[in-house]
Motif scaffolding. Structure first.
Motif, short mmCIF file in Angstrom:
data_model
loop_
_atom_site.label_atom_id
_atom_site.label_comp_id
_atom_site.label_asym_id
_atom_site.label_seq_id
_atom_site.Cartn_x
_atom_site.Cartn_y
_atom_site.Cartn_z
N ASP A 3 17.78 -25.30 73.44
CA ASP A 3 17.91 -24.44 72.27
C ASP A 3 17.30 -25.05 71.00
OD1 ASP A 3 19.31 -22.54 73.78
OD2 ASP A 3 21.22 -23.56 73.42
N TYR A 4 16.80 -26.27 71.11
CA TYR A 4 16.18 -26.98 69.98
C TYR A 4 14.67 -26.99 70.16
CZ TYR A 4 20.53 -29.21 68.31
OH TYR A 4 21.76 -29.46 67.79
N SER A 5 13.95 -27.03 69.06
CA SER A 5 12.51 -27.25 69.13
C SER A 5 12.27 -28.70 69.57
CB SER A 5 11.87 -27.04 67.74
OG SER A 5 12.33 -28.05 66.85
N MET A 6 11.06 -29.02 69.92
CA MET A 6 10.73 -30.40 70.29
C MET A 6 11.01 -31.35 69.13
SD MET A 6 10.02 -30.23 73.43
CE MET A 6 9.39 -31.85 73.78
N ALA A 7 10.70 -30.92 67.92
CA ALA A 7 10.97 -31.75 66.73
C ALA A 7 12.47 -31.92 66.53
CB ALA A 7 10.33 -31.13 65.49
N GLY A 8 13.23 -30.87 66.76
CA GLY A 8 14.68 -30.94 66.64
C GLY A 8 15.28 -31.88 67.67
N GLN A 9 14.77 -31.83 68.89
CA GLN A 9 15.24 -32.73 69.94
C GLN A 9 14.96 -34.18 69.55
OE1 GLN A 9 13.99 -31.74 73.95
NE2 GLN A 9 14.03 -29.56 73.43
N ALA A 10 13.75 -34.43 69.06
CA ALA A 10 13.37 -35.79 68.67
C ALA A 10 14.25 -36.29 67.53
CB ALA A 10 11.90 -35.83 68.28
N TYR A 11 14.52 -35.43 66.55
CA TYR A 11 15.36 -35.83 65.43
C TYR A 11 16.78 -36.14 65.89
CZ TYR A 11 17.86 -35.88 61.03
OH TYR A 11 18.65 -36.26 59.99
N PHE A 12 17.35 -35.29 66.73
CA PHE A 12 18.69 -35.51 67.25
C PHE A 12 18.77 -36.85 67.96
CE2 PHE A 12 22.08 -35.10 70.40
CZ PHE A 12 23.13 -34.67 69.61
N LYS A 13 17.79 -37.14 68.79
CA LYS A 13 17.78 -38.41 69.53
C LYS A 13 17.63 -39.59 68.60
CE LYS A 13 16.10 -36.25 73.76
NZ LYS A 13 14.98 -36.09 74.68
N THR A 14 16.87 -39.43 67.51
CA THR A 14 16.73 -40.49 66.52
C THR A 14 18.07 -40.79 65.85
OG1 THR A 14 14.41 -39.94 66.10
CG2 THR A 14 15.56 -41.16 64.38
N VAL A 15 18.78 -39.75 65.49
CA VAL A 15 20.10 -39.92 64.86
C VAL A 15 21.05 -40.63 65.82
CG1 VAL A 15 22.12 -38.71 63.95
CG2 VAL A 15 19.83 -37.98 63.29
N LEU A 16 20.98 -40.32 67.10
CA LEU A 16 21.87 -40.95 68.08
C LEU A 16 21.67 -42.46 68.17
CD1 LEU A 16 21.91 -38.49 71.12
CD2 LEU A 16 23.60 -38.74 69.30
N GLU A 17 20.53 -42.94 67.74
CA GLU A 17 20.25 -44.39 67.78
C GLU A 17 20.86 -45.13 66.60
OE1 GLU A 17 18.85 -45.97 70.30
OE2 GLU A 17 18.55 -44.09 71.38
N GLU A 18 21.36 -44.41 65.61
CA GLU A 18 21.90 -45.02 64.39
C GLU A 18 23.39 -45.33 64.55
OE1 GLU A 18 19.98 -45.98 61.92
OE2 GLU A 18 18.23 -45.15 62.93
N TYR A 19 23.71 -46.29 65.39
CA TYR A 19 25.09 -46.62 65.72
C TYR A 19 25.92 -46.94 64.47
CZ TYR A 19 23.81 -47.07 70.68
OH TYR A 19 23.40 -46.83 71.96
N ASP A 20 25.39 -47.78 63.58
CA ASP A 20 26.15 -48.15 62.38
C ASP A 20 26.43 -46.93 61.51
OD1 ASP A 20 26.25 -50.82 63.12
OD2 ASP A 20 24.46 -51.35 61.97
N TYR A 21 25.43 -46.10 61.30
CA TYR A 21 25.62 -44.89 60.50
C TYR A 21 26.66 -43.98 61.14
CZ TYR A 21 24.91 -40.32 58.46
OH TYR A 21 25.14 -39.10 57.86
#
Length: 64
Positions: free
Chosen positions: A26-44
């Motif tokens: 349900d996400y665009s490719m850019a949206g998928q990439a952004y979501f995955k980037t956020v998931l890498e921000e453990y401290d945040y």
């Protein structure tokens, strides 16, 4: 059992697995990439969000 947990590799893997299986389409490719980037921000994620895990025995089976 449900308890408060910290975002860690186990949580990351489960969230990513569910995202890719159920939500990513349900996400665009850019949206998928952004979501995955956020998931890498453990401290945040740990400093701005509260996570709860559902455990069956000692296995994490759900996250909210």
């Amino acid at each position: 059992m449900i308890k408060e947990i910290e975002y860690n590799q186990e949580v990351h893997d489960l969230v990513l697995e569910v995202f890719e299986a159920c939500i990513a389409k349900d996400y665009s490719m850019a949206g998928q990439a952004y979501f995955k980037t956020v998931l890498e921000e453990y401290d945040y994620l740990n400093s701005h969000h509260v996570f709860y895990g559902l455990f069956e025995k000692d296995k994490l089976v759900g996250v909210i």
